[in-house]
Structures are given as C-alpha cells and as structure tokens.
Write a protein that holds these residues in place. Structure first.
Motif, PDB file in Angstrom:
ATOM      1  N   UNK A 158       1.073  -1.360   0.006  1.00  0.00           N
ATOM      2  CA  UNK A 158       0.023   0.119   0.011  1.00  0.00           C
ATOM      3  C   UNK A 158       0.881   1.205  -0.100  1.00  0.00           C
ATOM      4  N   UNK A 162       1.265   4.118  -2.803  1.00  0.00           N
ATOM      5  CA  UNK A 162       1.011   5.680  -2.662  1.00  0.00           C
ATOM      6  C   UNK A 162       1.866   6.499  -2.708  1.00  0.00           C
ATOM      7  N   UNK A 164       4.070   6.129  -5.134  1.00  0.00           N
ATOM      8  CA  UNK A 164       4.513   6.094  -6.632  1.00  0.00           C
ATOM      9  C   UNK A 164       4.826   7.775  -7.173  1.00  0.00           C
ATOM     10  N   UNK A 165       4.038   8.545  -6.749  1.00  0.00           N
ATOM     11  CA  UNK A 165       4.043   9.824  -7.480  1.00  0.00           C
ATOM     12  C   UNK A 165       4.767  10.691  -6.822  1.00  0.00           C
ATOM     13  N   UNK A 166       5.607  10.173  -5.846  1.00  0.00           N
ATOM     14  CA  UNK A 166       6.529  10.951  -5.105  1.00  0.00           C
ATOM     15  C   UNK A 166       7.812  10.877  -5.444  1.00  0.00           C
ATOM     16  N   UNK A 167       8.398  12.105  -5.625  1.00  0.00           N
ATOM     17  CA  UNK A 167      10.043  11.915  -5.875  1.00  0.00           C
ATOM     18  C   UNK A 167      10.673  11.685  -4.515  1.00  0.00           C
ATOM     19  N   UNK A 226      -4.538   2.464  -4.656  1.00  0.00           N
ATOM     20  CA  UNK A 226      -3.001   3.318  -4.502  1.00  0.00           C
ATOM     21  C   UNK A 226      -2.257   3.438  -5.869  1.00  0.00           C
ATOM     22  N   UNK A 229      -4.323   5.329  -8.357  1.00  0.00           N
ATOM     23  CA  UNK A 229      -4.119   6.852  -8.186  1.00  0.00           C
ATOM     24  C   UNK A 229      -2.763   7.412  -8.705  1.00  0.00           C
ATOM     25  N   UNK A 230      -1.836   6.715  -8.296  1.00  0.00           N
ATOM     26  CA  UNK A 230      -0.442   6.894  -8.723  1.00  0.00           C
ATOM     27  C   UNK A 230      -0.062   7.051 -10.230  1.00  0.00           C
TER      28      UNK A 230
END
Lengths: 232, 245, 54
Positions: A158, A162, A164-167, A226, A229-230
């Motif tokens: 999870x 979540x 995934x989209x965070x550098x 998650x 969304x990513x």
C-alpha cells in the motif's frame, strides 16, 4: 462466471504469470535479491558491536534485533516493488489488460514476499545463533518471521503504491509504513521472545495470523486503489 | 428520501457560504463552555484524594487526546466520502483536519508527560496511552508528508484519502497491540480516565471541556475549510464575489 | 490566591499543561484565520490581474 474471452488468460493464469515474471526478473538481477539479506546481516552484526559480545545479554535483545532488522530490510526492498514497473509502463499494461489489478498486484506482492520475507525468515535462525539463541527456538523464529513478513509485504505494498507519485519517496515510504507495522512488530517480537525462552508461543502466533488474514483480505484492495491513483 | 441537501454539500460555493454562517454558532458556545469548564475544573472541583491538585491536568489532557483521535476519524470519514462520491469539498475538509489533529496530538503527549512526572517520577513512561498517541502522531506526519509530496491536488487528495482509510482501520489494531504489549510488560498506568466513581463536581467540568473542545474544533475546521475551498476554487467565478464581499 | 497558584505543590506541572493547551488553541485559531485571509487576498489579487488584462 463467464469464461474468459478468447486471447485473455484466466485470472489464475494471469496471477501465476505475473508471479513467475517477477521471480525470473529478480533472479536475473540477483543483486536486488541479495542486498536486503546482506543488509539484514549487517544490522544484526552491529548490535553485538554496539552492545556487548556476551551471548547471554544478546539473547535478551535478540527478538527486537531480529524484528527491527527484518522490518528495515523488507522496507528497503519495498521501494522498488512498483517503481520500475511504473516507469517502463508495465503497470499501465496491467490496468489495460482487463485483468483485475488487485489480483495482479497481489501476485507481485507475493513475489516480493518470496524474494525478501521468506529468505529473511530462513536466514534469521542463522543470525539468531550468532545472537545466542538456543537451537530449539529456531523453528519458532522462522515461523514467526515468515508469517509476520507476509503482512509486512502486504502493508508495504500500500505504501509503495501511495508513494509512486512522490519523487525520492523512500523516506516517506518508511514513515508511512512503520507506524502501520507496529502490531506486527509487537506480536512477532513476543512470539520470538517466547520461542527463545522455550515457552509456548502459540498466542502471539494466532494474533500474527489474524493480522495476516486481515492483510490478505483488505490490503490488496487498498494497494490497487493506491497504484491506480499513482498512475493517473 | 430527499437527497438535495447531500448534493448541495458537494457544491463549493454553497459550503463556503454555509460554513461562514455556521462558524460563530460553534465558536461562541465553545468559548463559553471552555471558560466555564476552566472555572469548574480549576476552582470548584475538589483535589483528588490520591493525586491532589495534580489531577487537574486531566482537564486539558483528556480533551486534547480526545480531539486527536476524533479529528483522525473525521479526517478518514471525510476522505472516504471524497473517494466514494468524488466530492471535492470532502477532500478539502480532510485536508483541513490534519494539521489541527497533529497539534492536539502533540499537546496530549506533552500534557501526558507533565502529568506523568509527579505521578511516575519521570516524564516518559511507556504507558500504552502515551505510546499509542506517539504512533498516532506519526500517522498524522505520514499523512501530511504524503500530501506535501504530491504536487497535483487531485492526486494528493485521493492518495492521502487511501492512507487515511488504511490508517483508521489500523488505529484500533495498533491500540490493541500496544495495550497487549503493555499488559505483558506491566508498566504502570495512572491515566485511567474511565473511573466510574469520579464525583460529579470533577466529572461535569471534564464533560464540558470535551464538548467545548469538540465545538472549538468544528469552528476551526469550518474556517480552514473555507480557506481551502477558496484556494482550490480560485479560478471559478463565484470566488469573485466571495473574495470581494 | 497563592494557594490557588501553587496548585498544592503541582504548579510546575499544572500551569505549563494549561499554558501549552491554550497556546495550541489560540495558534490554531490564528492559523485558520490567516489561511482564510491569505486565500481571500490571493483570490482578490487574481481578480485584479484579470481586470488589467481586459
């Protein structure tokens, strides 16, 4: 249930294919496979150096050492659970494949557990001996870690989805996952402690199993949400 | 059943207006209740037979601890509504909750430590309540970190909503595991608030504080929600009137 | 009055607790109001830019 349309594999086949693919890829890049294990060994090596070489005292802290080392090594590998597949578009293909994303990601999570959780559990007894753990406790340690890391991989999936989209989401992933892993740590370390003392460790094992069942039923759904969304 | 009220809740200008109207209706009763409870708790309530006047910390510790949990569940509920019905306003409400919740988690931790010092002789004991509060603080920090880490608001909304829901499912499990852990290791616990024998002149100010803090949170949430809605809707035409009014 | 302030010897624990709690209460009111004021100012600023464009 309707038979799958021509050209589309049944869900069981799809899951198996994803699992096999991930295992094959991991064995091809064996560095990724060995690193968490080496990390686990290094952390446990640090404790005798930091605390004491006395086996009697190490035995007391062994459950905590083993579990925290396992937790951190498992987290280390989690960061890459979905990342490469998100970059090269594999996850998008999963979404478009018409198969259940929940199932495919679950297969990936199972592969992750087979590649980190299970080897860690197998390795733990060896490390345990170095921490002064008696031989008869080793099956208990192995069982507790094998069961606990299942839930850990599921919860971690999870967090991996979540972030995934965070550098540079590695630290954030740990911050998200570790508080959720508290119950696993509590029950797992207790089972290990009882096993080392030669007592009956069934109680905390049941609680660990309950966590695993809860994780198996709910976590794949959350992980799929998650990842969806990513990928947006 | 008539569902128009529900659909109107999805309309940002409507919620913006309603929130503005409602704020004083929560803020004033909250202020009055808290001031009255302060008087009741600090002056009228008798000293505790065991803890003397030290027990009076309960009148700020318990409401903060209550808020920290209540705000987390509010946040998760709002997040779930936002995710299920794709309601932007609900996501804005969830976003408005986190910082306030984290503040009161810290307050409950520090007041717990200040209470613990005279009772345990040390500021920190691995008391199950304090430990669970500490983990709750990390749940808040993770939520805020995830929100800050994703630039796109719509994606940040959805991702943090999933995290809040996973978190709220875990909160009771974490609490149970920490209680269970504590029962094995037998650490002392002074902070039992569920004493059924608490006399009325001690209990009434506590209840007033709890209600007062809850109303206070609603008022703060409404103001924050208005700010959040305005920030998110700055491109829409209704904001023109709202900003100049 | 002195009795009240000394809190039966617990003053150094009771008063900081109350002080911290009420700092948090006030700060959260201030932060919320500031966020609202800032959002309104930002919206007004955008409107004035739009007005100049026309």
């Amino acid at each position: 249930m309707n038979p799958p349309p021509a050209g589309r594999a049944s869900w069981a086949t799809a899951g198996r294919l994803v699992l096999e693919r991930d295992l094959r890829l991991a064995f091809r890049r064996s560095g990724q496979l060995v690193q968490p294990l080496a990390f686990f060994a290094v952390i446990t090596l640090l404790f005798p150096l930091a605390l004491t070489p006395e086996l009697a005292r190490l035995r007391e802290v062994a459950p905590g050492v083993l579990w925290i080392a396992a937790l951190l090594s498992s987290l280390l590998a989690l960061e890459f659970l979905f990342r490469d597949d998100a970059h090269d578009g594999t996850l998008e293909q999963f979404v478009l494949s018409g198969q259940s994303l929940t199932l495919l990601l679950f297969a990936k999570t199972v592969a992750h557990w087979m590649l980190t959780g299970l080897p860690l559990a197998v390795m733990a007894p060896v490390v345990g001996v170095a921490l002064g753990v008696p031989l008869q406790a080793l099956p208990g340690i192995l069982a507790a870690l094998a069961l606990g890391t299942v839930t850990l991989s599921l919860v971690g999936a999870i967090g991996a989805g979540l972030t995934l989209g965070v550098k540079r989401g590695g630290v954030l992933l740990s911050l998200l996952t570790l508080p959720l892993a508290v119950p696993i740590l509590v029950f797992g370390a207790r089972a290990t402690e009882l096993a080392i003392k030669g007592a009956d460790y069934a109680g905390p094992m049941y609680l660990l199993a309950a966590l695993a069942v809860l994780g198996l039923t709910l976590a794949p759904l959350a992980a799929a949400a998650a990842v969806r969304i990513g990928l947006e | 059943m008539d569902w128009t009220w529900f659909h109107r809740l999805a309309s940002p200008p409507h919620v913006y207006r309603i929130a503005g109207t409602l704020t004083p209706w929560f803020a004033w009763p909250a202020g009055l209740l808290i001031v009255a409870a302060l008087y009741g708790g600090l002056v009228l309530a008798p000293p505790d037979y065991q803890q003397g006047d030290g027990f009076r910390i309960i009148y700020v510790h318990a409401p903060s601890a209550w808020l920290s949990l209540m705000i987390y569940s509010t946040m998760a509920t709002a997040a779930a509504i936002g995710l299920i019905w794709r309601m932007k306003v609900a996501h804005a409400a969830a976003a408005s909750c986190a910082a306030v919740g984290a503040w009161f988690t810290v307050v409950s931790l520090v007041t717990g430590m200040l209470w613990g010092k005279p009772m345990w002789g040390t500021y920190w004991v691995w008391d199950p309540r304090l430990t669970a509060q500490l983990i709750l603080l990390f749940l808040y920090l993770g939520y805020m970190g995830l929100r800050a880490g994703i630039e796109d608001t719509a994606r940040a909304d959805k991702a943090s909503a999933v995290l809040a829901i996973v978190g709220i499912v875990n909160v009771p499990i974490i609490r149970f595991s920490v209680e269970w852990w504590n029962s094995i290791h037998q650490a002392p616990s002074v902070m039992k608030m569920d004493r059924p024998s608490m006399p009325a002149d001690m209990l009434v100010p506590l209840l007033m504080m709890l209600v007062g803090f809850t109303l206070y949170f609603v008022a703060v949430l409404l103001v924050r929600l208005r700010a959040e809605i305005l920030r998110r809707e700055r491109a829409s035409s209704w904001v023109r009137e709202a900003a100049t009014a | 009055m002195n009795d009240f302030l000394s809190m039966g010897g617990y003053a150094q624990y009771v008063w900081p607790s109350y002080a911290l709690t009420f700092v948090a209460v006030i700060v959260n009111i201030a932060l919320a109001r500031r966020a609202h004021a800032a959002a309104r100012a930002e919206a007004r600023r955008r409107l004035s830019i739009e007005g100049e464009d026309r």
